[in-house]
Design a protein around this motif. Sequence first.
Motif, PDB file in Angstrom:
ATOM      1  N   VAL A  58      86.061  78.861  13.237  1.00 43.90           N
ATOM      2  CA  VAL A  58      85.260  77.713  13.670  1.00 43.90           C
ATOM      3  C   VAL A  58      86.110  76.456  13.491  1.00 43.90           C
ATOM      4  O   VAL A  58      86.606  76.192  12.389  1.00 43.90           O
ATOM      5  N   SER A  59      86.286  75.707  14.563  1.00 42.39           N
ATOM      6  CA  SER A  59      87.105  74.492  14.492  1.00 42.39           C
ATOM      7  C   SER A  59      86.284  73.256  14.186  1.00 42.39           C
ATOM      8  O   SER A  59      86.806  72.281  13.629  1.00 42.39           O
ATOM      9  N   GLY A  60      85.022  73.258  14.561  1.00 42.03           N
ATOM     10  CA  GLY A  60      84.177  72.098  14.313  1.00 42.03           C
ATOM     11  C   GLY A  60      82.736  72.399  14.685  1.00 42.03           C
ATOM     12  O   GLY A  60      82.435  73.417  15.333  1.00 42.03           O
ATOM     13  N   LEU A  61      81.843  71.518  14.294  1.00 43.79           N
ATOM     14  CA  LEU A  61      80.414  71.681  14.551  1.00 43.79           C
ATOM     15  C   LEU A  61      79.861  70.425  15.228  1.00 43.79           C
ATOM     16  O   LEU A  61      80.466  69.356  15.169  1.00 43.79           O
ATOM     17  N   ASN A  62      78.724  70.593  15.887  1.00 41.93           N
ATOM     18  CA  ASN A  62      78.019  69.479  16.533  1.00 41.93           C
ATOM     19  C   ASN A  62      78.908  68.749  17.541  1.00 41.93           C
ATOM     20  O   ASN A  62      78.946  67.521  17.592  1.00 41.93           O
ATOM     21  N   ARG A  63      79.609  69.538  18.343  1.00 43.00           N
ATOM     22  CA  ARG A  63      80.479  68.971  19.365  1.00 43.00           C
ATOM     23  C   ARG A  63      79.711  68.766  20.674  1.00 43.00           C
ATOM     24  O   ARG A  63      78.659  69.363  20.896  1.00 43.00           O
ATOM     25  N   SER A  64      80.274  67.945  21.560  1.00 41.99           N
ATOM     26  CA  SER A  64      79.698  67.697  22.892  1.00 41.99           C
ATOM     27  C   SER A  64      80.715  68.090  23.945  1.00 41.99           C
ATOM     28  O   SER A  64      81.929  68.054  23.717  1.00 41.99           O
ATOM     29  N   PHE A  65      80.198  68.491  25.102  1.00 47.01           N
ATOM     30  CA  PHE A  65      81.073  68.914  26.199  1.00 47.01           C
ATOM     31  C   PHE A  65      80.449  68.477  27.519  1.00 47.01           C
ATOM     32  O   PHE A  65      79.261  68.669  27.749  1.00 47.01           O
ATOM     33  N   ARG A  66      81.277  67.891  28.377  1.00 48.78           N
ATOM     34  CA  ARG A  66      80.837  67.504  29.715  1.00 48.78           C
ATOM     35  C   ARG A  66      81.544  68.395  30.723  1.00 48.78           C
ATOM     36  O   ARG A  66      82.758  68.596  30.632  1.00 48.78           O
TER      37      ARG A  66
ATOM     38  N   ASP B  91      74.521  77.655   7.429  1.00 42.88           N
ATOM     39  CA  ASP B  91      75.597  77.654   6.432  1.00 42.88           C
ATOM     40  C   ASP B  91      76.975  77.816   7.066  1.00 42.88           C
ATOM     41  O   ASP B  91      77.961  78.078   6.364  1.00 42.88           O
ATOM     42  N   LEU B  92      77.078  77.659   8.385  1.00 39.76           N
ATOM     43  CA  LEU B  92      78.363  77.791   9.068  1.00 39.76           C
ATOM     44  C   LEU B  92      79.248  76.590   8.767  1.00 39.76           C
ATOM     45  O   LEU B  92      78.785  75.439   8.781  1.00 39.76           O
TER      46      LEU B  92
ATOM     47  N   ASP C  37      80.470  89.846  10.063  1.00 43.45           N
ATOM     48  CA  ASP C  37      79.470  90.881   9.836  1.00 43.45           C
ATOM     49  C   ASP C  37      78.906  91.405  11.149  1.00 43.45           C
ATOM     50  O   ASP C  37      77.966  92.209  11.150  1.00 43.45           O
ATOM     51  N   GLY C  38      79.471  90.957  12.270  1.00 42.41           N
ATOM     52  CA  GLY C  38      78.998  91.401  13.568  1.00 42.41           C
ATOM     53  C   GLY C  38      77.696  90.758  13.995  1.00 42.41           C
ATOM     54  O   GLY C  38      77.030  91.250  14.914  1.00 42.41           O
ATOM     55  N   GLU C  39      77.325  89.645  13.383  1.00 41.39           N
ATOM     56  CA  GLU C  39      76.078  88.953  13.706  1.00 41.39           C
ATOM     57  C   GLU C  39      76.356  87.815  14.693  1.00 41.39           C
ATOM     58  O   GLU C  39      77.374  87.120  14.579  1.00 41.39           O
ATOM     59  N   VAL C  40      75.438  87.620  15.635  1.00 35.80           N
ATOM     60  CA  VAL C  40      75.618  86.600  16.665  1.00 35.80           C
ATOM     61  C   VAL C  40      75.238  85.238  16.102  1.00 35.80           C
ATOM     62  O   VAL C  40      74.122  85.035  15.634  1.00 35.80           O
ATOM     63  N   ILE C  41      76.197  84.311  16.159  1.00 34.95           N
ATOM     64  CA  ILE C  41      75.915  82.945  15.711  1.00 34.95           C
ATOM     65  C   ILE C  41      75.900  81.971  16.882  1.00 34.95           C
ATOM     66  O   ILE C  41      75.503  80.811  16.716  1.00 34.95           O
ATOM     67  N   GLY C  42      76.330  82.428  18.067  1.00 33.40           N
ATOM     68  CA  GLY C  42      76.336  81.525  19.215  1.00 33.40           C
ATOM     69  C   GLY C  42      76.586  82.281  20.505  1.00 33.40           C
ATOM     70  O   GLY C  42      76.969  83.465  20.504  1.00 33.40           O
ATOM     71  N   ILE C  43      76.363  81.592  21.627  1.00 32.18           N
ATOM     72  CA  ILE C  43      76.644  82.126  22.957  1.00 32.18           C
ATOM     73  C   ILE C  43      77.788  81.312  23.557  1.00 32.18           C
ATOM     74  O   ILE C  43      77.681  80.088  23.692  1.00 32.18           O
ATOM     75  N   VAL C  44      78.903  81.992  23.872  1.00 30.93           N
ATOM     76  CA  VAL C  44      80.068  81.311  24.440  1.00 30.93           C
ATOM     77  C   VAL C  44      79.660  80.650  25.750  1.00 30.93           C
ATOM     78  O   VAL C  44      79.120  81.298  26.652  1.00 30.93           O
ATOM     79  N   THR C  45      79.954  79.343  25.860  1.00 33.47           N
ATOM     80  CA  THR C  45      79.427  78.578  26.995  1.00 33.47           C
ATOM     81  C   THR C  45      80.498  77.900  27.828  1.00 33.47           C
ATOM     82  O   THR C  45      80.395  77.842  29.054  1.00 33.47           O
ATOM     83  N   ALA C  46      81.544  77.376  27.197  1.00 35.81           N
ATOM     84  CA  ALA C  46      82.519  76.582  27.958  1.00 35.81           C
ATOM     85  C   ALA C  46      83.857  76.567  27.244  1.00 35.81           C
ATOM     86  O   ALA C  46      83.959  76.880  26.046  1.00 35.81           O
ATOM     87  N   ILE C  47      84.897  76.210  27.993  1.00 39.48           N
ATOM     88  CA  ILE C  47      86.217  75.969  27.431  1.00 39.48           C
ATOM     89  C   ILE C  47      86.694  74.605  27.936  1.00 39.48           C
ATOM     90  O   ILE C  47      86.306  74.151  29.016  1.00 39.48           O
TER      91      ILE C  47
END
Length: 329
Positions: free
Chosen positions: A250-258, A225-226, A289-299
Amino acid sequence: MRRPAFYSRSTRAPQDAAAPGMPDGSDAAEPQAPGAPMPPPASRWQPGRRSFWVLLALCIGLGGSGAALWWPQRAHQFTQKDIDAAVLHTLQTNTLPSPAAKAADIIRPSVVRVVSYGTEKTAPEARTEKRGRNLAKGRPADATTAPGQQVERGVGTGVVIVDKGVILTNLHVVAGAETIKVTFFDGLESPATITGTQPENDLAVLQAQKLPDDLIPATMRSTADLRPGDQVAAVGFPFGIGPSVSAGVVSGLNRSFRSPEGKQELGNLIQFDAAANPGNSGGPLINMDGEVIGIVTAILNPTQQRTFIGIGFAMPIENAASAIGSPPF
């Protein structure tokens, strides 16, 4: 025939009839002739007694008035308008913590600092991270270590997801490390080992060897539901400083990163604008709510500086949880 004399009804003898030798106005009783009728009893409403009763009535009246003033009035019945006004006054006169602050307090006991040790890297990005770590510790930017001495090859973040010391982080934080150490929220340092990896999602699972007495695992939340615009916060150790908190949406969903080297492409990522820098990698992206929705991976940064310019990416928690073989949703 001689009639007997009558006596005055007054108990007080007349002034002019006072007996010789008696003070004027005395109440001495005169002798009563035999067979004479008894004089009637003295009236109760004498001047002295009348003043007493008037004073008593006045005291009773004043006492009743005082009791009426002292007696508590009927309790005030509060209306919804009174309650709303009280709540508004509290909000206007008290500073409440922000949603991000409350969320950070919830997740903080589950966040760990992850440091990998080994031979120093010479790649440009490794040198950039090293300069940042040195400056954060108050060292010269180009400080070096003695030959053969292990150095910090990478500093990142992890999040405890099982109270037995199971930690999620990024694979690139610990890849190639000779030694891994994690520091828990209470300052306890522990060696850690890699127990699982998921290279396609840049994830690694660590097991700490020593644990705090009251280790608290994070709560994970599905991203089903994000939506873009939802508030999020990134918690971690940018350049080893922390734990630090940055807030955004949240700026967007289902993004790709190389990756900058083009060696790896990641998909199905959460794009966010909360500030993240080298060292945030592997840390939790949380909701309010302090719940984890993701793991920070890249910038994303087109330059070689590898610093934040407003676009960060996180691996959804569904992918991260599958790295330990236990999807939570």
